[in-house]
Scaffold this active site. Structure first.
Site, PDB file in Angstrom:
ATOM      1  N   CYS A 118       0.836  -1.196   0.000  1.00  0.00           N
ATOM      2  CA  CYS A 118       0.000   0.000   0.000  1.00  0.00           C
ATOM      3  C   CYS A 118       0.871   1.246   0.000  1.00  0.00           C
ATOM      4  CB  CYS A 118      -0.903   0.001   1.229  1.00  0.00           C
ATOM      5  SG  CYS A 118      -1.834  -1.526   1.437  1.00  0.00           S
ATOM      6  N   ARG A 123       1.500   1.671  -5.974  1.00  0.00           N
ATOM      7  CA  ARG A 123       1.696   0.710  -4.889  1.00  0.00           C
ATOM      8  C   ARG A 123       0.423  -0.051  -4.548  1.00  0.00           C
ATOM      9  NH1 ARG A 123       6.372   1.408  -2.169  1.00  0.00           N
ATOM     10  NH2 ARG A 123       5.519   0.268  -0.410  1.00  0.00           N
ATOM     11  N   TRP A 164      -3.568  -1.886  -1.481  1.00  0.00           N
ATOM     12  CA  TRP A 164      -3.521  -3.173  -2.175  1.00  0.00           C
ATOM     13  C   TRP A 164      -3.988  -4.192  -1.156  1.00  0.00           C
ATOM     14  CZ3 TRP A 164      -1.274  -8.017  -1.844  1.00  0.00           C
ATOM     15  CH2 TRP A 164      -1.277  -8.779  -3.015  1.00  0.00           C
ATOM     16  N   ASN A 219       0.797  -0.005   5.987  1.00  0.00           N
ATOM     17  CA  ASN A 219       1.272  -0.803   4.857  1.00  0.00           C
ATOM     18  C   ASN A 219       1.973  -2.022   5.426  1.00  0.00           C
ATOM     19  OD1 ASN A 219       2.420  -1.818   2.497  1.00  0.00           O
ATOM     20  ND2 ASN A 219       4.073  -0.325   2.459  1.00  0.00           N
ATOM     21  N   GLY A 220       1.513  -3.225   5.069  1.00  0.00           N
ATOM     22  CA  GLY A 220       2.145  -4.444   5.582  1.00  0.00           C
ATOM     23  C   GLY A 220       1.109  -5.451   6.042  1.00  0.00           C
ATOM     24  N   GLU A 256      10.329 -12.774 -20.135  1.00  0.00           N
ATOM     25  CA  GLU A 256       9.959 -11.403 -19.799  1.00  0.00           C
ATOM     26  C   GLU A 256       8.875 -10.872 -20.736  1.00  0.00           C
ATOM     27  OE1 GLU A 256       9.969  -7.534 -18.073  1.00  0.00           O
ATOM     28  OE2 GLU A 256      10.369  -9.570 -17.371  1.00  0.00           O
ATOM     29  N   LYS A 309       5.184  -9.573 -19.502  1.00  0.00           N
ATOM     30  CA  LYS A 309       4.633  -8.250 -19.792  1.00  0.00           C
ATOM     31  C   LYS A 309       3.228  -8.354 -20.383  1.00  0.00           C
ATOM     32  CE  LYS A 309       7.518  -5.800 -18.050  1.00  0.00           C
ATOM     33  NZ  LYS A 309       7.485  -6.870 -17.087  1.00  0.00           N
ATOM     34  N   GLU A 338       0.717  -9.499 -17.696  1.00  0.00           N
ATOM     35  CA  GLU A 338       0.544  -8.500 -16.641  1.00  0.00           C
ATOM     36  C   GLU A 338      -0.437  -7.403 -17.035  1.00  0.00           C
ATOM     37  OE1 GLU A 338       4.441  -7.751 -13.909  1.00  0.00           O
ATOM     38  OE2 GLU A 338       4.660  -7.209 -16.018  1.00  0.00           O
ATOM     39  N   HIS A 370       8.600 -30.410 -26.504  1.00  0.00           N
ATOM     40  CA  HIS A 370       8.330 -31.223 -25.321  1.00  0.00           C
ATOM     41  C   HIS A 370       7.045 -30.796 -24.625  1.00  0.00           C
ATOM     42  CE1 HIS A 370      12.253 -33.236 -25.521  1.00  0.00           C
ATOM     43  NE2 HIS A 370      12.720 -32.060 -25.929  1.00  0.00           N
ATOM     44  N   LYS A 374       3.403  -2.257  -7.601  1.00  0.00           N
ATOM     45  CA  LYS A 374       4.776  -2.063  -8.046  1.00  0.00           C
ATOM     46  C   LYS A 374       5.786  -2.646  -7.065  1.00  0.00           C
ATOM     47  CE  LYS A 374       7.813  -0.283 -10.862  1.00  0.00           C
ATOM     48  NZ  LYS A 374       7.911  -0.858 -12.205  1.00  0.00           N
TER      49      LYS A 374
END
Length: 614
Positions: free
Chosen positions: A2, A27, A74, A100-101, A487, A491, A494, A510, A609
Site C-alpha cells: 500500500c 503501490r 492493495w 502498509n504491511g 519477460e 509483460k 501483466e 516437449h 509495483k
C-alpha cells in the site's frame, strides 16, 4: 504494497495528501482514504476504487486542517470495499491509523481485544492494530508514542504505520518494519510517505526509517527517533534527494509505461555513466573494486530476485558464466528463503530489486548474511532497504519507474550486471585486451541502438492490432534470449490479461507444440547471434502447424522473413547484449495490445509495483 502519505505543518493538508496518494497509486489502487484534523475533530473519507474516486467522495466532509494522513490500498486482509479501506479509527474515535504491511498474529490479538469489549467493523489486521495501541495507551496510562512502541513489540509481521491521536493534535507517530517509510523535512513542516515522490516539490531533505525504528513527528521540534525493541535513542540521517519533479510526471505521454519504455536509451546511458570508460578500456565500480577478492574467489554466485528482476538475473547467469567463467545459480527469492539452501562463506549472493524493498528478496539477504555469504545489491531506489542491508552494491540509475510493469528496470539491471561481469572477466584474465575493448565499445553504442529499435513502434502497433483479441500466446527464445521470452510473456499477461508463456525454443517440442494451430500467435526471438539456425528450425516447425509467427530478427535478415507472418528488426550487436535490444519490441507489443483492449496499462488489476509483503 500500500501507499501511505501524511502531512503536518502550516499548509492545507488535503491537496498535499491527495496528490501524494496519486503519485503512490502504483503501490496499490483497490481503495483509498484520507483523514484530516481540523483543530477540533478528525474528518474521515474513504472508498473502494482509485484516488480520483476518493477526491470526489471527500467533498462530503470538511477539508480543513493542516494535519492529514492518507492511504491507497492493495488488499490483503479483507476484500476491497469502503469499510476495509484505510484509515481506520480506534473504538473511541480518538486514534486513526494508516498501515502498509501485514500483522500475522492479528487474529489472536483480535480475539483478546474482543473479550475486552472491542468491536470491529472491518476485516483488516490494521483495525486490530489501532485498537491494540488504544488498549495499551489506556491500560498502561502512557502517551501515544509509548503506546505505539509497546503495541508493536506484541505484533508479528511487517508494517509501516502513521498514527494520529486527537489528544496529541500537534504530532504524528510513525514506525517501520519491513515496509518503507520516508519523512520529508521542510520549514516547520513534515511529510510522511512510502517513498519521496509525494513531497519532492516541497523539500529535498528526507530521513528513511530503518527497520524497527519509530519516530515522533511534532510541529516546532526536531524528529525524535527511537528503537522499538529497547527504546534506545536513534539518530536521524538526513539525505539530500536527487529526484526531480519531471521524472515522476508523464511528460506528454499517454501512460507512464510508454514514457518509461522511451526513457531506456537515457536510463541505460545514465546507468553506465562514470562506470564505463570505453576509450580508456576501463570499467570502474567502487562496490566491485573494493570487494574484488570476494568475487574472484567465490565458489559460485547466487542471484536472488522476483518477477522481472528474476528474468534479469537469468540473463546475468549467461553473462557471468560466459564472460567471467564463474558458476551462477538464479533463485526465486520467495523459494530460496524456505528451502533450507546450502550457503557458505565462499558464496556471493547478488540480490536484484527495482524498489529495493521486495520482502522476499530482503528475507533472502538476511538468510545469506546469517550463513556468512557476501551480499551485493542491485537496486534502483537510493536509500532503500536492500541498499542498506547489503554489504555492497550498485544502483541502476533508471530514475523513478511508476508503471507497475517494469521496463527500464529490466534493461538497466542487465546493464549493471554486464558491467560487473566484464570487470570480473578482465580481473580473471578471461579476455584479451582487444576483446575486452570490443565489448566496452559495443556496450557504449547500446543506447543509440535502443533508439533505433524504438523506431519500429508504428509497425508494432499494426501487429498489435492483429493479435489484440488472442487468448493465448507463446514466446520462444534460446540462450541469452530465453529470459527475454519469459519477460515478454510476463509483460503481456501483466497488462493485457492474455495468457502467455515463455519457453526455451527447443523445449517447444516437449509439450507446447500441442497448442499450436492457426489461432496461436508465437513470438520468436531469432537474432543472427546465438543458435540462429536452430531457431530457424523451430520456426519451420511452427509454420508447418499453421501457427502465426511474429519474429524479432537482426536488421537485414531474409531467411526468417520468408517464414514469418510478421518481422520486427533490431540492430546487430554482440550476442550477450542482444537482450537489451530484443526486449524493446516485446515491451511495445504488450503496451499497444493492452491499450487496444482497454486495459489500465499503468495499474493492471491485482498487481502493485513494490511487493513488500509475502
Amino acid at each position: 504494497m500500500c501507499g501511505i502519505v501524511g502531512y503536518i505543518g502550516h499548509r492545507d493538508a488535503f491537496p498535499i495528501v491527495i496528490k501524494g496518494l496519486q503519485r503512490l497509486e502504483y503501490r496499490g489502487y483497490d481503495s483509498a482514504g484520507i483523514a484530516l484534523y481540523d483543530g477540533n475533530k478528525i474528518n474521515l473519507s474513504k472508498t473502494k476504487g482509485k484516488v480520483e474516486d476518493l477526491k470526489n467522495k471527500a467533498k462530503e466532509i470538511s477539508l480543513e486542517g493542516s494535519i492529514g494522513i492518507g492511504h491507497t490500498r492493495w488488499a490483503t486482509h479483507g476484500v476491497p470495499n469502503d469499510v476495509n479501506s484505510h484509515p481506520h479509527y480506534s473504538n473511541s474515535g480518538n486514534l486513526v491509523i494508516i498501515h502498509n504491511g501485514i500483522i500475522e498474529n492479528y487474529e489472536a490479538i483480535k480475539q483478546e481485544l474482543t473479550k475486552r469489549g472491542y468491536v470491529f467493523k472491518s476485516d483488516t489486521d490494521t483495525e486490530v492494530l489501532v485498537n491494540l495501541i488504544e488498549e495499551v495507551k489506556k491500560t498502561e496510562d502512557v502517551k501515544l508514542g509509548k503506546a505505539v512502541q509497546i503495541a508493536l513489540n506484541q505484533v508479528v509481521g511487517a508494517y509501516a504505520i502513521a498514527v494520529f491521536d486527537v489528544e496529541k493534535p500537534d504530532e504524528i507517530v510513525v514506525a517501520k518494519l519491513g515496509s518503507p517509510l520516508a519523512i520529508g523535512i521542510g520549514d516547520n513542516e513534515f511529510f510522511i510517505a512510502s517513498d519521496a515522490s509525494p513531497f519532492i516539490e516541497f523539500t529535498n531533505n528526507a530521513v528513511y526509517l530503518e527497520d524497527e525504528e519509530m519516530a515522533i513527528i511534532r510541529l516546532g521540534k526536531e524528529i525524535k527517533l527511537r528503537k522499538i525493541k529497547d527504546d534506545s535513542v536513534a539518530y536521524p540521517r538526513i539525505l539530500e534527494l536527487q529526484m526531480n519533479l519531471e521524472e515522476i510526471e508523464k511528460g506528454g505521454y499517454d501512460h507512464f509505461m510508454l514514457k518509461e519504455i522511451y526513457e531506456q536509451p537515457r536510463a541505460i546511458k545514465d546507468t553506465y555513466r562514470g562506470r564505463l570508460l570505453a576509450d580508456q578500456g576501463l570499467v570502474k565500480m567502487s562496490g566491485i573494486e573494493q570487494n574484488m577478492e570476494k568475487f574472484i574467489n567465490a565458489n559460485r554466485i547466487i542471484i536472488v530476485a522476483c518477477g522481472t528482476s528474476w528474468h534479469a538475473g537469468l540473463v546475468a547467469e549467461y553473462i557471468f558464466e560466459d564472460l567471467a567463467r564463474i558458476p551462477v545459480e538464479v533463485e526465486y527469492a520467495s523459494e530460496f528463503r524456505y528451502r533450507n539452501p546450502v550457503i557458505t562463506d565462499k558464496d556471493v549472493l547478488i540480490a536484484i530489486s527495482q524498489s529495493g524493498e521486495t520482502a522476499d528478496t530482503l528475507a533472502a539477504i538476511k538468510l545469506a548474511k546469517e550463513k556468512g555469504a557476501f551480499v551485493f545489491g542491485v537496486c534502483n531506489v537510493v536509500g532503500s532497504s536492500i541498499a542498506r542491508e547489503t554489504d555492497a552494491g550498485a544502483y541502476t540509475h533508471a530514475g523513478p519507474e511508476i508503471g507497475v510493469a517494469s521496463t527500464k528496470a529490466f534493461t538497466t539491471q542487465i546493464t549493471v550486471l554486464t558491467l560487473i561481469a566484464l570487470r570480473l572477466a578482465k580481473a580473471k584474465g578471461e579476455f584479451s585486451e582487444t576483446k575486452y575493448r570490443e565489448y566496452l565499445t559495443e556496450l557504449e553504442t547500446i543506447p543509440s541502438k535502443v533508439e533505433k529499435s524504438l523506431e519500429s513502434n508504428a509497425l508494432i502497433e499494426i501487429i498489435a492490432d492483429v493479435y489484440k483479441d488472442s487468448t493465448n500466446c507463446l514466446y520462444l527464445g534460446r540462450g541469452y534470449n530465453f529470459p527475454v521470452a519469459l519477460e515478454g510473456a510476463l509483460k503481456l499477461k501483466e497488462i493485457s490479461y492474455i495468457h502467455a508463456e515463455g519457453y526455451p525454443a527447443a523445449e517447444m517440442k516437449h509439450g507446447p507444440i500441442a497448442l499450436i494451430d492457426e489461432h496461436m500467435p508465437v513470438f520468436v526471438i531469432a537474432t543472427k547471434k546465438g543458435h540462429y539456425e536452430k531457431v530457424v528450425s523451430n520456426i519451420q516447425e511452427i509454420k508447418s502447424r499453421k501457427g502465426k509467427i511474429i519474429a524479432i530478427v537482426t536488421e537485414g535478415d531474409e531467411q526468417v522473413r520468408d517464414l514469418a507472418d510478421h518481422v520486427i528488426e533490431v540492430p546487430e550487436t554482440l550476442e550477450s547484449l542482444t537482450p537489451l535490444l530484443t526486449t524493446i519490441p516485446l515491451q511495445l507489443l504488450s503496451y499497444h495490445i493492452a491499450v487496444m483492449r482497454g486495459c489500465n496499462v499503468d495499474q493492471p488489476r491485482n498487481l502493485a509495483k513494490s511487493v513488500t509483503v509475502e
